[in-house]
Scaffold this active site. Structure first.
Site, PDB file in Angstrom:
ATOM      1  N   GLU A   1      -2.872   1.714  12.652  1.00  0.00           N
ATOM      2  CA  GLU A   1      -3.512   1.575  11.327  1.00  0.00           C
ATOM      3  C   GLU A   1      -2.475   1.554  10.212  1.00  0.00           C
ATOM      4  OE1 GLU A   1      -6.400   0.695  11.244  1.00  0.00           O
ATOM      5  OE2 GLU A   1      -7.384   1.498  13.021  1.00  0.00           O
ATOM      6  N   GLY A   2      -2.739   0.739   9.215  1.00  0.00           N
ATOM      7  CA  GLY A   2      -1.786   0.543   8.114  1.00  0.00           C
ATOM      8  C   GLY A   2      -1.911   1.588   7.010  1.00  0.00           C
ATOM      9  N   PHE A   3      -1.035   1.438   6.049  1.00  0.00           N
ATOM     10  CA  PHE A   3      -0.872   2.403   4.958  1.00  0.00           C
ATOM     11  C   PHE A   3      -2.179   2.676   4.204  1.00  0.00           C
ATOM     12  CE2 PHE A   3       1.234   3.043   0.594  1.00  0.00           C
ATOM     13  CZ  PHE A   3       1.477   4.383   0.837  1.00  0.00           C
ATOM     14  N   ASN A   4      -2.854   1.629   3.808  1.00  0.00           N
ATOM     15  CA  ASN A   4      -3.980   1.830   2.896  1.00  0.00           C
ATOM     16  C   ASN A   4      -5.262   2.249   3.591  1.00  0.00           C
ATOM     17  OD1 ASN A   4      -3.013   1.316   0.062  1.00  0.00           O
ATOM     18  ND2 ASN A   4      -2.088  -0.360   1.210  1.00  0.00           N
TER      19      ASN A   4
ATOM     20  N   ARG B   1      -2.018 -11.378   0.757  1.00  0.00           N
ATOM     21  CA  ARG B   1      -1.704 -10.798   2.079  1.00  0.00           C
ATOM     22  C   ARG B   1      -1.446 -11.943   3.036  1.00  0.00           C
ATOM     23  NH1 ARG B   1      -0.692  -8.166   6.115  1.00  0.00           N
ATOM     24  NH2 ARG B   1      -1.801  -6.271   6.799  1.00  0.00           N
TER      25      ARG B   1
ATOM     26  N   ASP C   1       4.212  -2.338  -6.234  1.00  0.00           N
ATOM     27  CA  ASP C   1       3.426  -3.576  -6.345  1.00  0.00           C
ATOM     28  C   ASP C   1       1.981  -3.269  -6.752  1.00  0.00           C
ATOM     29  OD1 ASP C   1       5.039  -5.757  -5.908  1.00  0.00           O
ATOM     30  OD2 ASP C   1       4.730  -5.833  -3.741  1.00  0.00           O
TER      31      ASP C   1
ATOM     32  N   THR D   1      -7.257  -3.695   2.674  1.00  0.00           N
ATOM     33  CA  THR D   1      -7.355  -2.359   2.070  1.00  0.00           C
ATOM     34  C   THR D   1      -6.274  -2.180   0.999  1.00  0.00           C
ATOM     35  OG1 THR D   1      -6.002  -1.448   3.867  1.00  0.00           O
ATOM     36  CG2 THR D   1      -8.385  -1.243   4.103  1.00  0.00           C
ATOM     37  N   PHE D   2      -5.206  -2.957   1.089  1.00  0.00           N
ATOM     38  CA  PHE D   2      -4.156  -2.951   0.053  1.00  0.00           C
ATOM     39  C   PHE D   2      -4.771  -3.392  -1.281  1.00  0.00           C
ATOM     40  CE2 PHE D   2       0.555  -3.140  -0.464  1.00  0.00           C
ATOM     41  CZ  PHE D   2       0.619  -3.671  -1.740  1.00  0.00           C
TER      42      PHE D   2
HETATM   43  O1  GFB Z   1      -1.803  -1.387   3.533  1.00  0.00           O
HETATM   44  P1  GFB Z   1      -2.196  -2.330   4.578  1.00  0.00           P
HETATM   45  O2  GFB Z   1      -2.465  -1.730   5.870  1.00  0.00           O
HETATM   46  O3  GFB Z   1      -3.419  -3.177   4.099  1.00  0.00           O
HETATM   47  O4  GFB Z   1      -1.067  -3.428   4.700  1.00  0.00           O
HETATM   48  P2  GFB Z   1      -4.313  -4.283   4.828  1.00  0.00           P
HETATM   49  C1  GFB Z   1      -0.093  -3.345   5.661  1.00  0.00           C
HETATM   50  C2  GFB Z   1       1.296  -3.251   5.066  1.00  0.00           C
HETATM   51  O5  GFB Z   1       1.691  -4.534   4.612  1.00  0.00           O
HETATM   52  C3  GFB Z   1       1.469  -2.328   3.864  1.00  0.00           C
HETATM   53  C4  GFB Z   1       2.604  -4.404   3.530  1.00  0.00           C
HETATM   54  O6  GFB Z   1       1.743  -1.011   4.244  1.00  0.00           O
HETATM   55  C5  GFB Z   1       2.696  -2.917   3.185  1.00  0.00           C
HETATM   56  O7  GFB Z   1       3.862  -2.394   3.769  1.00  0.00           O
HETATM   57  N1  GFB Z   1       2.067  -5.173   2.404  1.00  0.00           N
HETATM   58  C6  GFB Z   1       0.931  -5.879   2.345  1.00  0.00           C
HETATM   59  C7  GFB Z   1       2.699  -5.310   1.228  1.00  0.00           C
HETATM   60  N2  GFB Z   1       0.809  -6.475   1.163  1.00  0.00           N
HETATM   61  C8  GFB Z   1       1.897  -6.152   0.437  1.00  0.00           C
HETATM   62  C9  GFB Z   1       2.350  -6.446  -0.882  1.00  0.00           C
HETATM   63  O8  GFB Z   1       1.721  -7.159  -1.650  1.00  0.00           O
HETATM   64  N3  GFB Z   1       3.517  -5.883  -1.277  1.00  0.00           N
HETATM   65  C10 GFB Z   1       4.249  -5.070  -0.471  1.00  0.00           C
HETATM   66  N4  GFB Z   1       5.366  -4.534  -0.964  1.00  0.00           N
HETATM   67  N5  GFB Z   1       3.871  -4.782   0.790  1.00  0.00           N
HETATM   68  C11 GFB Z   1      -4.609  -4.117   7.458  1.00  0.00           C
HETATM   69  C12 GFB Z   1      -3.728  -3.425   8.457  1.00  0.00           C
HETATM   70  O9  GFB Z   1      -3.815  -4.402   6.316  1.00  0.00           O
HETATM   71  O10 GFB Z   1      -5.070  -5.330   7.951  1.00  0.00           O
HETATM   72  C13 GFB Z   1      -4.379  -3.336   9.796  1.00  0.00           C
HETATM   73  O11 GFB Z   1      -3.477  -2.114   8.069  1.00  0.00           O
HETATM   74  C14 GFB Z   1      -4.829  -4.698  10.256  1.00  0.00           C
HETATM   75  O12 GFB Z   1      -3.460  -2.807  10.726  1.00  0.00           O
HETATM   76  C15 GFB Z   1      -5.710  -5.301   9.198  1.00  0.00           C
HETATM   77  O13 GFB Z   1      -3.679  -5.481  10.508  1.00  0.00           O
HETATM   78  C16 GFB Z   1      -6.129  -6.707   9.570  1.00  0.00           C
HETATM   79  O14 GFB Z   1      -5.712  -3.817   4.865  1.00  0.00           O
HETATM   80  O15 GFB Z   1      -4.040  -5.532   4.088  1.00  0.00           O
END
Ligand code: GFB
Length: 392
Positions: free
Chosen positions: A21-24, A256, A335, A352-353
């Protein structure tokens, strides 16, 4: 004496999340658990109100570049701990290690519960809240990246329901430390309700990262809180409802790419389509500046910039010193902050970002029409963006 002591000795609630699972999404899981910790803290029951929620450090996330040696980034690097503590009694993992009795630097957690979904849930359509201890876990047990943590008792718990329901477990045990593994299986009690937003409002970013973003906004985007009408009180509890934010004179986008391009082929717009959509909004707003937050490769970013060469295309490029301290998580937060201060925002559907940016814009008091916008796909199919308005 024993009973009296019970009133004072802390109990510790630790949690961990499914490794991919990712950051957000992890921040969303934090909110579920912090609401549980908040409610226990407010409870008059001494078995519950002594719990501290231990924050699992940021480490080896799949999307982040990392070294072979695990890194344990404390929450204080990314978030304002004092602000979090006004909502729930949270402590860092290193504080737990200092406070908790340990023998030869090894910590033994009293009870570990690994949550898993009920296997029959989708077949039977039984989505009622329930929990049931099972003899066998569906997968091997593993938690954290620490080699010095072990546990006395392990349980597998088939679970469906909000994280707050977990408190029922804690009433039937005297364990002083409990780890909830796969905490993402637990849900929100009232997603988007008042308490959800209190948890979210308390989750303020660290002053250092806010300052880095503020410097960038000032130098590159002609944006500051006074002029943008985005000044918030020092304490989130003093925030008042109202949609007065104007935002800086730029359009911000969150684009994304990476795994989204592989798994959401049809929904992901081409760069040409992104550039057209950006250009349409810039013309409508009469702006010449777009801020791009993206996880795209350098090549993709350059392609997009050249498609938008009529405009000023800005992005935050972290220095080596910044990256060595804050890593990819710090760059992601900068960001997100910059996107949340723009006059207008376009995000990526179901990221979720993007959700965390939309929430921050709600907290800052933007008109919702400037926030809940997502990129359309190449064929012009535009997703229905869910609007989660702030509630006080
Ligand atoms: O936060 P996050 O899980 O959101 O995104 P989603 C994954 C990682 O991508 C973040 C990088 O921790 C950042 O390191 N990242 C994405 C970015 N967009 C940006 C941006 O605009 N700027 C920067 N600096 N970094 C989910 C994943 O991603 O999507 C799940 O967590 C799965 O594992 C799902 O892949 C489909 O919700 O976009």
């Amino acid at each position: 004496m024993h009973v009296l002591l019970e009133f004072y000795i802390s109990r510790y609630l630790l949690y961990d999340v499914n490794p991919p699972e990712g950051f957000n999404l992890r921040l969303d899981v934090y909110m579920r658990l912090s609401i549980l910790a908040h409610k226990m803290w407010r409870s008059s029951n001494p078995a519950l109100n002594r719990f501290k929620l231990v924050l699992p450090p940021w480490s080896q996330l799949v999307h982040w570049e990392y070294t072979e040696t695990p890194e344990y980034i404390p929450w204080g690097y990314y978030f304002d701990l004092e602000s979090l503590k006004r909502f729930a009694p949270v402590i860092e993992m290193y504080e737990f290690f200092n406070e908790y009795p340990n023998k030869y630097s090894r910590v033994t957690i009293d009870e570990v519960y690994t949550l898993q979904h009920f296997e029959d849930m989708f077949e039977t359509g039984n989505f009622e809240d329930r929990m049931e201890l099972k003899n066998k876990c569906k997968e091997d047990l593993s938690f954290f990246l620490y080699s010095n943590i072990t546990a006395n008792k392990y349980y597998c718990l088939s679970y469906h329901g909000p994280a707050t329901k977990l408190s029922q477990l804690f009433l039937n045990t005297t364990a002083s430390s409990i780890l909830i593994n796969h905490a993402e299986v637990s849900l929100h009690e009232h997603f988007g309700g008042k308490v959800y937003w209190q948890a979210r409002r308390s989750l303020r970013y660290s002053k250092e990262l806010v300052d880095v973003a503020a410097k960038f906004r000032k130098e590159h985007l002609d944006s500051d809180d006074e002029n943008d009408k985005t000044v918030l009180p020092g304490n989130w509890e003093d925030e008042k409802p109202g949609r007065r934010a104007v935002g800086g004179p730029y359009l911000a986008i969150h684009l994304r790419r990476r795994d989204f391009l592989r798994f959401r082929v049809k929904e992901s717009p081409s760069l040409k389509s992104v550039a057209e959509q950006v250009s349409t909004v810039l013309i409508r707003l009469n702006f010449d500046t777009v801020y791009v937050a993206t996880d795209a490769s350098v090549k993709e970013f350059e392609n997009l910039s050249s498609l938008l060469k009529k405009y000023k295309v800005k992005t935050f490029t972290p220095s080596e010193a910044f990256l060595s301290k804050y890593k990819d998580g710090g760059a992601a937060i900068v960001d997100q902050i910059i996107c949340s201060h723009a006059r207008y925002f376009i995000g990526t559907h179901q990221s979720t970002f993007t959700y965390r940016i939309e929430e921050r814009r709600e907290i800052l008091g933007f008109d919702e029409r400037s926030t809940f916008n997502s990129f359309c796909s190449n064929g012009g199919q535009c997703p229905e963006t869910s609007v989660w308005k702030i509630v006080y």
